[in-house]
Enzyme design. Structure first.
Site, PDB file in Angstrom:
ATOM      1  CG  HIS A 308      -6.381   4.189  -1.196  1.00 31.91           C
ATOM      2  ND1 HIS A 308      -7.312   3.176  -1.267  1.00 31.91           N
ATOM      3  CD2 HIS A 308      -6.091   4.350   0.118  1.00 31.91           C
ATOM      4  CE1 HIS A 308      -7.589   2.766  -0.044  1.00 31.91           C
ATOM      5  NE2 HIS A 308      -6.864   3.452   0.812  1.00 31.91           N
ATOM      6  CG  ASP A 366      -1.130   7.440   5.616  1.00 32.34           C
ATOM      7  OD1 ASP A 366      -1.413   6.413   4.974  1.00 32.34           O
ATOM      8  OD2 ASP A 366      -1.260   7.529   6.843  1.00 32.34           O
TER       9      ASP A 366
HETATM   10  C1  SDX Z   1      -3.222   3.466   3.683  1.00 35.29           C
HETATM   11  O1  SDX Z   1      -6.082  -0.159   2.038  1.00 35.29           O
HETATM   12  C2  SDX Z   1      -6.408   0.831   2.770  1.00 35.29           C
HETATM   13  O2  SDX Z   1      -7.558   1.146   2.947  1.00 35.29           O
HETATM   14  C3  SDX Z   1      -5.228   1.533   3.410  1.00 35.29           C
HETATM   15  C4  SDX Z   1      -5.561   2.793   4.173  1.00 35.29           C
HETATM   16  C5  SDX Z   1      -6.415   2.504   5.365  1.00 35.29           C
HETATM   17  O3  SDX Z   1      -7.086   3.414   5.847  1.00 35.29           O
HETATM   18  O4  SDX Z   1      -6.286   1.372   5.905  1.00 35.29           O
HETATM   19  O5  SDX Z   1      -6.248   3.719   3.330  1.00 35.29           O
HETATM   20  C6  SDX Z   1      -4.306   3.466   4.688  1.00 35.29           C
HETATM   21  O6  SDX Z   1      -2.466   2.530   3.659  1.00 35.29           O
HETATM   22  C7  SDX Z   1      -3.135   4.581   2.673  1.00 35.29           C
HETATM   23  C8  SDX Z   1      -1.999   4.353   1.595  1.00 35.29           C
HETATM   24  C9  SDX Z   1      -0.690   4.873   2.219  1.00 35.29           C
HETATM   25  N1  SDX Z   1       0.464   4.495   1.357  1.00 35.29           N
HETATM   26  C10 SDX Z   1       1.142   5.406   0.644  1.00 35.29           C
HETATM   27  O7  SDX Z   1       0.837   6.597   0.571  1.00 35.29           O
HETATM   28  C11 SDX Z   1       2.379   4.847  -0.062  1.00 35.29           C
HETATM   29  C12 SDX Z   1       2.451   5.419  -1.498  1.00 35.29           C
HETATM   30  N2  SDX Z   1       1.339   4.849  -2.268  1.00 35.29           N
HETATM   31  C13 SDX Z   1       1.567   3.604  -2.898  1.00 35.29           C
HETATM   32  O8  SDX Z   1       2.714   2.902  -2.784  1.00 35.29           O
HETATM   33  C14 SDX Z   1       0.378   2.947  -3.598  1.00 35.29           C
HETATM   34  O9  SDX Z   1      -0.368   3.942  -4.187  1.00 35.29           O
HETATM   35  C15 SDX Z   1      -0.476   2.081  -2.711  1.00 35.29           C
HETATM   36  C16 SDX Z   1       0.327   1.057  -2.008  1.00 35.29           C
HETATM   37  C17 SDX Z   1      -1.211   2.915  -1.714  1.00 35.29           C
HETATM   38  C18 SDX Z   1      -1.509   1.396  -3.618  1.00 35.29           C
HETATM   39  O10 SDX Z   1      -0.825   0.478  -4.371  1.00 35.29           O
HETATM   40  P1  SDX Z   1      -1.580  -0.374  -5.521  1.00 35.29           P
HETATM   41  O11 SDX Z   1      -3.041  -0.291  -5.424  1.00 35.29           O
HETATM   42  O12 SDX Z   1      -0.944  -1.717  -5.522  1.00 35.29           O
HETATM   43  O13 SDX Z   1      -1.214   0.456  -6.806  1.00 35.29           O
HETATM   44  P2  SDX Z   1      -0.051   0.108  -7.758  1.00 35.29           P
HETATM   45  O14 SDX Z   1       1.190  -0.071  -6.966  1.00 35.29           O
HETATM   46  O15 SDX Z   1      -0.492  -1.027  -8.637  1.00 35.29           O
HETATM   47  O16 SDX Z   1       0.092   1.462  -8.636  1.00 35.29           O
HETATM   48  C19 SDX Z   1      -0.616   1.619  -9.857  1.00 35.29           C
HETATM   49  C20 SDX Z   1       0.263   2.556 -10.683  1.00 35.29           C
HETATM   50  C21 SDX Z   1       1.692   2.047 -10.866  1.00 35.29           C
HETATM   51  O17 SDX Z   1       2.211   2.607 -12.072  1.00 35.29           O
HETATM   52  P3  SDX Z   1       2.135   1.711 -13.433  1.00 35.29           P
HETATM   53  O18 SDX Z   1       2.885   0.412 -13.136  1.00 35.29           O
HETATM   54  O19 SDX Z   1       0.670   1.490 -13.720  1.00 35.29           O
HETATM   55  O20 SDX Z   1       2.836   2.574 -14.487  1.00 35.29           O
HETATM   56  O21 SDX Z   1       0.399   3.815 -10.012  1.00 35.29           O
HETATM   57  C22 SDX Z   1       1.768   4.013  -9.650  1.00 35.29           C
HETATM   58  C23 SDX Z   1       2.436   2.674  -9.727  1.00 35.29           C
HETATM   59  O22 SDX Z   1       3.815   2.804  -9.999  1.00 35.29           O
HETATM   60  N3  SDX Z   1       1.750   4.549  -8.309  1.00 35.29           N
HETATM   61  C24 SDX Z   1       2.536   5.553  -7.896  1.00 35.29           C
HETATM   62  C25 SDX Z   1       2.172   5.780  -6.555  1.00 35.29           C
HETATM   63  N4  SDX Z   1       1.196   4.919  -6.202  1.00 35.29           N
HETATM   64  C26 SDX Z   1       0.946   4.154  -7.282  1.00 35.29           C
HETATM   65  N5  SDX Z   1       3.507   6.254  -8.514  1.00 35.29           N
HETATM   66  C27 SDX Z   1       4.120   7.219  -7.788  1.00 35.29           C
HETATM   67  N6  SDX Z   1       3.830   7.520  -6.506  1.00 35.29           N
HETATM   68  C28 SDX Z   1       2.850   6.810  -5.855  1.00 35.29           C
HETATM   69  N7  SDX Z   1       2.539   7.092  -4.608  1.00 35.29           N
END
Ligand code: SDX
Length: 433
Positions: A308, A366
């Site tokens: 998140h 989720d």
């Molecule tokens: C919702 O914003 C809100 O409030 C949203 C929400 C709401 O109520 O409105 O809470 C609802 O959207 C919940 C999130 C649902 N999405 C997912 O579950 C999809 C999977 N999660 C992600 O893709 C990700 O975690 C996000 C999109 C939720 C957050 O993305 P960020 O903040 O841009 O984080 P990032 O992509 O910069 O990740 C930081 C690191 C990265 O690795 P490094 O480059 O530092 O090595 O964490 C890794 C990412 O690759 N990472 C993951 C991951 N999520 C982040 N690696 C593997 N699996 C994951 N799910």
């Protein structure tokens, strides 16, 4: 340490420093008010808005480190246990818990606004039967802008409240009709005597062919799920609604824009993706393989339902979704549901893995919702539609808060330009010469 009153921006080229006011909120990071920056010829650069407060709001607050979510100051764990969804809707809209008379009147208004203008049934007919329910919801909600003119004066407070009642009343009906249309079953009209979640299950699952009794345990579980999804600060879809609404645009069109944003798999579409992922894993023995894929930078696969932008601790909603999941599966005698078993084991393993620990990746709202919805008989294509149904309350509350602020301005971000320098037009016959 006390909040500083100003930040001083200095430059390494001898340019005069710039003083910027600093403000504290009730909670959360202090904000540096950068509005004066462009007068000095500077902009800030923050793609994805990782460090940007786009507005002042008092509706919800998230402490990502502590894993805390408040709606108007009330902890989500108290609201989900003691309140019902329409009570929370009033709280988000008006800032206080409703008095008994206020709650009764508001519930009555919402219930009696559940039916759509009958002409809207024709809007559904324009879609293919296999259209994704979110495509239908976006289209039909936008079409409401052609029907409900009694609430189109966005600068009038009473008109905005009427908009809220129309939307909170009618979006569940649109969602259920989107499902019925997809299934090829006849639309089921709302029943004014039913509760909010009860009515939605009635419109989803009853048919003209037999009587349908809503299971009160499942209705209560769904009502709690609506509460958990109602608002969440300035997430992508809420920011979409605010930006669209900042121009004074028709509110139903703005809410349709919010639905479109929520549909994305990185946002509200993740619950559908979680279920697909759990089904693809298929057996707890394959969990390590998927954990490794999620950690592989060469592989675009992410563990859906994990991570998140703000929560760097357990999303408090995920804990309640897990509990509700268990209650629903128990009520339906499905506690051995294989996907639930895989989800519990996946959570356990991931939370012990250094990659997820280092990046503070925890289950989000989720992760469990898809399993609950599936147990309730709701197909994956409807998961985001239910998220949109619940988040409509937050969207309309945030939209209302923005327009009630007389100092609000149309949102108009700037950019960091990295395009071509000025150049003259080249006639077609000289190009490539
Ligand atoms: C919702 O914003 C809100 O409030 C949203 C929400 C709401 O109520 O409105 O809470 C609802 O959207 C919940 C999130 C649902 N999405 C997912 O579950 C999809 C999977 N999660 C992600 O893709 C990700 O975690 C996000 C999109 C939720 C957050 O993305 P960020 O903040 O841009 O984080 P990032 O992509 O910069 O990740 C930081 C690191 C990265 O690795 P490094 O480059 O530092 O090595 O964490 C890794 C990412 O690759 N990472 C993951 C991951 N999520 C982040 N690696 C593997 N699996 C994951 N799910």
């Amino acid at each position: 340490m006390t909040t500083p009153t100003k930040a001083i921006l200095t430059f390494d080229n001898g340019a005069a420093p710039i003083e910027l006011p600093v403000q504290a909120g009730t909670y959360g990071p202090d904000v540096i008010d950068i509005r004066a920056l462009n007068q000095h010829g500077y902009l800030t650069y923050d793609p994805g808005f990782m460090s940007t407060a786009s507005c002042t709001s008092g509706i919800s607050f998230i402490d990502g480190e502590a894993g805390v979510l408040y709606y108007r100051g009330y902890p989500i764990e108290q609201l989900v246990q003691h309140a019902d969804f329409l009570e929370v809707a009033w709280l988000l809209l008006f800032g206080e818990l409703p008095l008994p008379a206020e709650k009764a009147d508001f519930s009555q208004q919402v219930r009696r606004n559940a039916m759509l203008h009958d002409q809207i049934n024709n809007v559904f007919r324009g879609f293919r039967r296999d259209a994704h329910p979110m495509a239908v919801m976006v289209g039909v909600t936008g079409a409401m802008s052609a029907f409900y003119h009694d609430s189109s004066d966005v600068f009038d407070a009473a008109s905005r409240v009427q908009t809220a009642v129309h939307l909170i009343g009618k979006v569940p009906t649109i969602a259920a009709m989107s499902y019925k249309y997809n299934m090829g079953e006849p639309f089921v009209y709302p029943q004014y005597q039913l509760g909010y979640a009860e009515n939605f299950l009635h419109m989803m699952f009853s048919t003209p062919c037999e009587s349908y009794e809503v299971n009160p345990v499942l209705a209560r579980a769904l009502d709690r799920i609506f509460i958990l999804h109602a608002d969440h600060e300035q997430n992508a879809s809420t920011s979409t609604v605010r930006l669209a609404g900042s121009s004074g645009a028709n509110p139903y069109a703005c809410i349709a824009a919010g639905m479109a944003s929520l549909w994305g798999p990185l946002h509200g579409g993740a619950n559908e993706a979680v279920l697909k992922m759990l089904a693809e894993i298929g057996d707890v023995s394959r969990i390590p393989e998927f954990i490794e894929r999620a950690k592989d930078k060469q592989n675009p696969f992410r563990l859906m339902g994990f991570g998140h932008r703000i929560y760097k601790n357990m999303d408090p909603r995920a804990a309640f979704m897990r509990q509700t999941c268990h209650e629903v599966l128990e009520e339906l005698d499905l506690v051995d549901d294989p996907l639930f078993r895989i989800a519990l084991e996946l959570e356990r393993i991931a939370l012990q893995d250094e990659y997820f620990i280092a990046r503070k990746l925890y289950p989000n709202v989720d992760f469990y919702s898809g399993i609950v919805f599936r147990a309730l008989g709701i197909p994956p294509s409807m998961f985001t539609a239910i998220f949109a149904l619940a988040r409509t309350v937050g969207w309309v509350a945030q939209w209302n808060e923005m327009l009630a602020d007389s100092s609000h301005r149309i949102g108009r971000p700037r950019q960091h330009y990295n395009g071509a320098t000025r150049r003259d037009y080249v006639p077609e016959h000289l190009r490539g010469a």
